[in-house]
Design an enzyme around this catalytic site. Structure first.
Site, short mmCIF file in Angstrom:
data_model
loop_
_atom_site.label_atom_id
_atom_site.label_comp_id
_atom_site.label_asym_id
_atom_site.label_seq_id
_atom_site.Cartn_x
_atom_site.Cartn_y
_atom_site.Cartn_z
N ASP A 252 -5.32 0.52 9.68
CA ASP A 252 -5.26 1.92 8.38
C ASP A 252 -5.77 3.36 8.87
O ASP A 252 -6.57 3.52 7.83
CB ASP A 252 -5.61 1.35 7.24
N ASP B 55 0.79 -0.91 0.30
CA ASP B 55 0.27 0.12 0.05
C ASP B 55 1.04 1.44 -0.37
O ASP B 55 2.02 1.41 1.18
CB ASP B 55 -0.67 0.64 1.67
#
Ligand code: FRU
Length: 501
Positions: A173, A49
């Site tokens: 996250d 990511d």
């Protein structure tokens, strides 16, 4: 002068070790002709990511999930790079490494998160992940930097030690933003098989209060929401997330309205950020020109029966890359429009153009010299008078026809398909998207080809599709075709693109 704490010393040591590992391999990894030429990649080894995207002190900063010891997922670090134009990137020292009881674990580490500018201090919030006695422990942590390069973990970490009642151990996250002087954070989670985005607020990035569930799945939208991202756009709000357990749909957006009084987001419009196999965990940020920009990981976790791996490039000491940056705009019907940033135009070199041209079955339209492994293609087909059943491109073809990737629009069904069954002997699968265009509306395709990725935009940038392929470097043939009748090109522009590295 203040002496560094024991924690800071351990962190420094972990970073040094990681840097040494990358230094040893980066020249070898850098020689692979299969490396991407204008997409961001780590110098070597594993990347997933994008993290901490921010326009800070007039430069773009990109952090990323990174395993600096092999071309596979492992204890997560944050790699770091910066850019002045979103196209040319300069690698910086690794920013964060696992070093503390809350983020030191071989199957955990410094997981995804985001960055904000706190009065000049570059502040990042990430998920510390450890597994203790077989139990996953995810907590939200803060690290800060005075110079935008060297980070110190906050001694009061974790700033959010565990999930609220509404969540579960999958609690990760953090994406942070400021609204009316208060910091807000959205965290991805899950409860009883329902994916959720949880909302927190804070006066100072250190003390956080749980507000409630910002949004959650109605039972059909995934079991766990990874990498949620929440931002205002033209008077409305957008929630992006990457759902686990939603089949082939990998990146979803919801458009709606935010009520900061109740902490509830009410949405009315849902769509896919991208329809491809390999586009995951997009993160957004606002740049100096007020543009909302997203970058995603050019791969995805998968739970498909046929899923094998993240590409065959690990033998060349790298795995993973970032998508080209895309702007996010709101259309009048609350759907989103994703366009490649205009900065990419600096990559254009030789240009090939044809106007009004009929394409008949078996005929060749594009001269051989136009083929390349690095191309931008803008095509417009007239649909009035089109008798072809299928129109499309052969991308990355081998001279002898042994390799080819097909991008095909079926004029009867209105479905666009990306077929990589003959791309390279490794890739598999056909990806489809039902296009919105109807009737006499022209078919417009905007395609970016880079060594091992094809990003494509259509439906006036309301539909995007990103897929990886791994053909031989010599497979560079490009063709446009029509079958079952003839098609009419209104215009076709092709640019060879230069390397940004
Ligand atoms: C998404 C993700 C995140 C996590 C990170 C770990 O791709 O699974 O939820 O923070 O990757 O590398």
């Amino acid at each position: 002068m203040e002496l560094p704490t024991q924690g800071a010393l351990l962190h420094r040591e972990a970073l040094l070790k990681a840097e040494q590992s990358i230094s040893r391999i980066k020249d070898t990894a850098g020689k692979d002709p299969g490396r991407l030429k204008y997409h961001f990649m780590a110098p070597a080894y594993w990347i997933n990511d994008p993290n901490g995207l921010i326009f800070y002190k007039a430069e773009y900063h990109l952090f990323y999930q990174h395993y600096p010891y092999a071309a596979e997922w492992g204890a997560m670090h944050w790699g770091h790079a910066k850019s002045k134009d979103l196209v040319h990137w300069e690698h910086l020292p690794i920013a964060l490494a696992p070093s503390e009881p809350y983020d030191l674990h071989e199957r955990g580490g410094v997981f995804s998160g985001s960055a904000v500018d706190d009065n000049g201090i570059l502040s990042v919030l990430y998920t510390g992940t450890v597994i203790k006695d077989g139990v996953l422990i995810q907590s939200q942590c803060l690290a800060t930097s005075q110079d935008g390069i060297t980070f110190e973990k906050y001694e009061g970490n974790p700033v959010i030690p565990g999930p609220p009642e509404d969540g579960s151990a999958d609690f990760r996250d953090p994406k942070v933003w400021k609204h009316n002087g208060t910091w807000y954070m959205v965290v991805g989670s899950s409860k009883d098989g329902i994916g959720k985005a949880l909302l927190y607020k804070s006066p100072d990035l250190r003390a956080w209060n749980y507000v409630g569930v910002l949004a959650e799945s109605d039972g059909t939208m995934g079991t766990m929401w990874e990498c949620p991202d929440f931002f205002p756009l033209d008077g409305r709000y957008v929630l992006l997330f990457s759902p686990m357990g939603m089949g082939e749909r990998k990146t979803i957006y919801l458009v709606g309205d935010m009520d900061y009084e109740t902490g509830r987001f009410t949405w009315d419009t849902m769509g896919d950020v991208d329809h491809g196999f390999e586009y995951y965990a997009p993160q957004s940020f606002l740049d100096g020109q007020g543009r909302r920009i997203i970058i995603a990981w050019l791969n995805a976790w998968d739970w498909m029966p046929w899923f094998k791996d993240f590409g065959p490039t690990d033998v060349n000491h790298w795995c993973g890359a970032m998508s080209a940056p895309r702007t996010v705009e709101l259309d009048s019907d609350s759907r989103l429009i994703f366009k490649p940033v205009k900065e990419l135009e600096v990559l254009r070199r030789e240009h090939f153009h044809i106007g009004q041209t009929e394409v008949t079955p078996g005929a060749s339209v594009i001269p051989k010299y136009v083929g390349s492994d690095c191309l931008e293609i803008k095509a417009e087909f007239e649909m009035s008078g089109c008798t072809a059943e299928e129109i499309g491109f052969v991308l990355r073809g081998a001279g002898d026809g042994s390799q080819q990737t097909l991008l095909v629009y079926n004029t009867k069904t209105g479905v666009l398909r990306f077929d990589r069954t003959r791309s390279d002997g490794w890739s598999e699968g056909v990806r489809t998207a039902a296009l919105e265009r109807t009737g006499e509306e022209p078919l417009k395709l905007h395609i970016f080809v880079d060594t091992s990725v094809v990003e494509l935009y259509t439906d006036n940038y309301r539909t995007a599709m990103t897929n990886n392929i791994y053909p031989e470097p010599a497979s560079i043939a490009l063709e446009v075709f029509a079958s079952g009748g003839s098609a009419n090109i209104a215009s076709l522009d092709i640019w060879k693109l230069r390397s940004a590295w």
